[in-house]
Design an enzyme around this catalytic site. Structure first.
Site, PDB file in Angstrom:
ATOM      1  N   GLY A  17      -5.152 -18.779 -16.943  1.00 28.11           N
ATOM      2  CA  GLY A  17      -4.002 -18.186 -17.616  1.00 28.11           C
ATOM      3  C   GLY A  17      -2.694 -18.341 -16.855  1.00 28.11           C
ATOM      4  N   ASN A  18      -2.768 -18.361 -15.503  1.00 28.80           N
ATOM      5  CA  ASN A  18      -1.524 -18.411 -14.718  1.00 28.80           C
ATOM      6  C   ASN A  18      -0.876 -19.790 -14.729  1.00 28.80           C
ATOM      7  OD1 ASN A  18      -3.571 -19.411 -12.930  1.00 28.80           O
ATOM      8  ND2 ASN A  18      -2.035 -19.274 -11.320  1.00 28.80           N
ATOM      9  N   LYS A 133     -16.017  -7.401 -23.153  1.00 32.49           N
ATOM     10  CA  LYS A 133     -14.789  -8.102 -22.749  1.00 32.49           C
ATOM     11  C   LYS A 133     -13.561  -7.415 -23.345  1.00 32.49           C
ATOM     12  CE  LYS A 133     -12.191 -11.586 -21.415  1.00 32.49           C
ATOM     13  NZ  LYS A 133     -11.906 -11.851 -20.014  1.00 32.49           N
ATOM     14  N   LYS A 212     -13.863 -19.142 -20.961  1.00 31.49           N
ATOM     15  CA  LYS A 212     -13.424 -20.542 -20.936  1.00 31.49           C
ATOM     16  C   LYS A 212     -14.090 -21.347 -19.812  1.00 31.49           C
ATOM     17  CE  LYS A 212      -9.882 -21.081 -17.566  1.00 31.49           C
ATOM     18  NZ  LYS A 212     -10.398 -20.058 -16.697  1.00 31.49           N
ATOM     19  N   LYS A 274     -16.669 -18.050 -13.018  1.00 32.65           N
ATOM     20  CA  LYS A 274     -16.347 -19.375 -12.455  1.00 32.65           C
ATOM     21  C   LYS A 274     -17.518 -19.877 -11.603  1.00 32.65           C
ATOM     22  CE  LYS A 274     -11.467 -18.206 -12.233  1.00 32.65           C
ATOM     23  NZ  LYS A 274     -11.223 -18.487 -13.652  1.00 32.65           N
TER      24      LYS A 274
HETATM   25  P1  ADP Z   1      -8.234 -17.292 -14.767  1.00 35.40           P
HETATM   26  O1  ADP Z   1      -7.186 -16.930 -15.762  1.00 35.40           O
HETATM   27  O2  ADP Z   1      -7.815 -18.447 -13.914  1.00 35.40           O
HETATM   28  O3  ADP Z   1      -9.611 -17.444 -15.355  1.00 35.40           O
HETATM   29  P2  ADP Z   1      -9.173 -14.788 -13.564  1.00 35.40           P
HETATM   30  O4  ADP Z   1      -8.249 -13.643 -13.387  1.00 35.40           O
HETATM   31  O5  ADP Z   1     -10.182 -14.710 -14.640  1.00 35.40           O
HETATM   32  O6  ADP Z   1      -8.252 -16.078 -13.710  1.00 35.40           O
HETATM   33  O7  ADP Z   1      -9.943 -15.083 -12.186  1.00 35.40           O
HETATM   34  C1  ADP Z   1      -9.219 -15.206 -10.959  1.00 35.40           C
HETATM   35  C2  ADP Z   1      -9.210 -13.868 -10.218  1.00 35.40           C
HETATM   36  O8  ADP Z   1     -10.521 -13.584  -9.723  1.00 35.40           O
HETATM   37  C3  ADP Z   1      -8.364 -13.786  -8.982  1.00 35.40           C
HETATM   38  O9  ADP Z   1      -7.016 -13.508  -9.285  1.00 35.40           O
HETATM   39  C4  ADP Z   1      -9.014 -12.655  -8.188  1.00 35.40           C
HETATM   40  O10 ADP Z   1      -8.310 -11.444  -8.331  1.00 35.40           O
HETATM   41  C5  ADP Z   1     -10.380 -12.472  -8.843  1.00 35.40           C
HETATM   42  N1  ADP Z   1     -11.508 -12.448  -7.926  1.00 35.40           N
HETATM   43  C6  ADP Z   1     -12.560 -11.600  -8.056  1.00 35.40           C
HETATM   44  N2  ADP Z   1     -13.474 -11.800  -7.096  1.00 35.40           N
HETATM   45  C7  ADP Z   1     -13.000 -12.813  -6.317  1.00 35.40           C
HETATM   46  C8  ADP Z   1     -13.505 -13.485  -5.163  1.00 35.40           C
HETATM   47  N3  ADP Z   1     -14.687 -13.149  -4.610  1.00 35.40           N
HETATM   48  N4  ADP Z   1     -12.764 -14.488  -4.618  1.00 35.40           N
HETATM   49  C9  ADP Z   1     -11.574 -14.837  -5.170  1.00 35.40           C
HETATM   50  N5  ADP Z   1     -11.045 -14.226  -6.271  1.00 35.40           N
HETATM   51  C10 ADP Z   1     -11.744 -13.232  -6.847  1.00 35.40           C
HETATM   52 MG    MG Z   2     -10.701 -15.879 -16.370  1.00 34.72          MG
END
Ligand code: ADP
Ligand code: MG
Length: 314
Positions: A17-18, A133, A212, A274
């Site tokens: 999203g970023n 969700k 996604k 992820k």
């Molecule tokens: P995207 O939109 O890229 O899918 P998300 O917000 O879903 O982003 O996932 C990224 C976020 O995951 C980071 O901003 C962080 O706050 C969070 N996060 C949770 N656990 C971890 C971890 N173990 N290591 C790194 N980031 C983490």
């Molecule tokens: Mg995400």
């Protein structure tokens, strides 16, 4: 000069999203186009060496559409499947035109296509019994009690909650494969794809959202992608994330990734899917997944940044 398509590996890049809206921004269209230039510049360079598929998230954009719907009773409300389709078109256009412009600035031309994509989910997926969700705007507890859909309490307030079922298959996989074989840049699976169920010979849209990253992993497996890159707002996956002793993981075997996932190191609904996507991709023939920041896509492909989850012995 570009190499012939068959000589180039296939790289799948999932944009978080970023890539469009950064934390703290209002998310105007001007901001979103400006932000996109950072990943797109790097992707333009990678096109010399890779055939490229781009997938993308849509959380904030779908949230804005849900809020707009809340503000208007003059026209019928649209179901989630249609809002996902709308944001696929919106963001697909934004990525495609930004990449087109970037290539024109470089005096290059490539065939690019943005594809509406739907993803089959199982009506019996356990996620439908336990929607988990949160999506869309935050409501007061009072307002939430009057809404025609389930909500959960989150730190931001009460939010609508929908099921996030597992992606079974990407309906357009054959079309995507044909396009990628001809070296088209394919932009697809926005927001994890439009979720549909298959009943007999027909598809039906369903109120749900597909993650996604998991949809991208499934696409990667179905297309036979060589390298899967997940670009987000942190520089990789950490152990003890958010604590003083946090540690960036640089390389992970699939077994280690599964073990840390079980131990709860990765946030549910954020880093968790992820890592899960990386292990699923590896378990089904994918060679390598890299999790990195939007700013470090090029460096991560060269092995200089990010967390690598590898199916090969490290
Ligand atoms: P995207 O939109 O890229 O899918 P998300 O917000 O879903 O982003 O996932 C990224 C976020 O995951 C980071 O901003 C962080 O706050 C969070 N996060 C949770 N656990 C971890 C971890 N173990 N290591 C790194 N980031 C983490
Ligand atoms: Mg995400």
């Amino acid at each position: 000069m570009d190499r012939p398509p068959a000589a180039k590996e296939i790289l799948l890049i999932a944009l978080g999203g970023n890539a469009l809206i950064r934390k703290g921004e209002a998310g105007t269209i001007e901001e979103q186009f400006a932000n996109l230039r950072l990943p797109v510049r790097q992707i333009a360079e990678l096109l010399d060496d890779y055939r490229v598929i781009i997938t993308y998230g849509n959380g904030p954009q779908v949230g804005n559409l849900l809020l707009q719907q809340d503000c208007c009773d003059a026209v019928p409300k649209l179901p989630l499947e249609i809002l996902v389709a709308q944001t696929q078109g919106q963001i697909g256009y934004m990525i495609e035109s930004t990449l087109d412009s970037e290539l024109m600035l470089r005096g290059r031309r490539r065939d690019i296509v943005s594809l509406l994509s739907y993803v089959v989910v199982d009506r019996d997926d356990p996620a439908f019994a336990r929607p988990g969700k949160p999506i869309g705007p935050a409501y007061s507890g009072e307002k939430a009690a009057t809404l025609p859909f389930p909500t959960i309490a989150t730190p931001k307030g009460h939010r609508r909650v929908v099921a996030s079922p597992r992606p079974q298959t990407i309906v357009e996989k054959r079309e995507i494969r044909k396009l990628i074989d001809q070296d088209f840049v394919v932009i697809c699976c926005g927001g994890g794809g439009i979720p549909v169920t298959r009943e007999g010979r027909t598809f039906h849209g369903i109120d749900a959202v597909v993650d996604k990253d998991l949809a991208s992993a499934r696409l990667g497996e179905e297309i036979g992608v060589d390298l899967f890159l997940i670009a987000t707002d942190v520089d990789g996956a950490y152990l003890n994330f958010g604590r003083d002793d946090a540690e960036l993981l640089r390389t992970l075997s699939v077994a280690e990734a599964r073990e840390y996932l079980r131990a709860g190191h990765f946030g549910e609904g954020s880093m968790g899917p992820k890592i899960e996507a990386a292990t699923e991709f590896a378990g089904r023939g994918g060679r390598k997944t890299i999790i990195t920041s939007i700013a470090a896509i090029s460096r991560a492909v060269k092995g200089e940044a990010g967390t690598v989850v590898s199916s090969e012995p490290l």
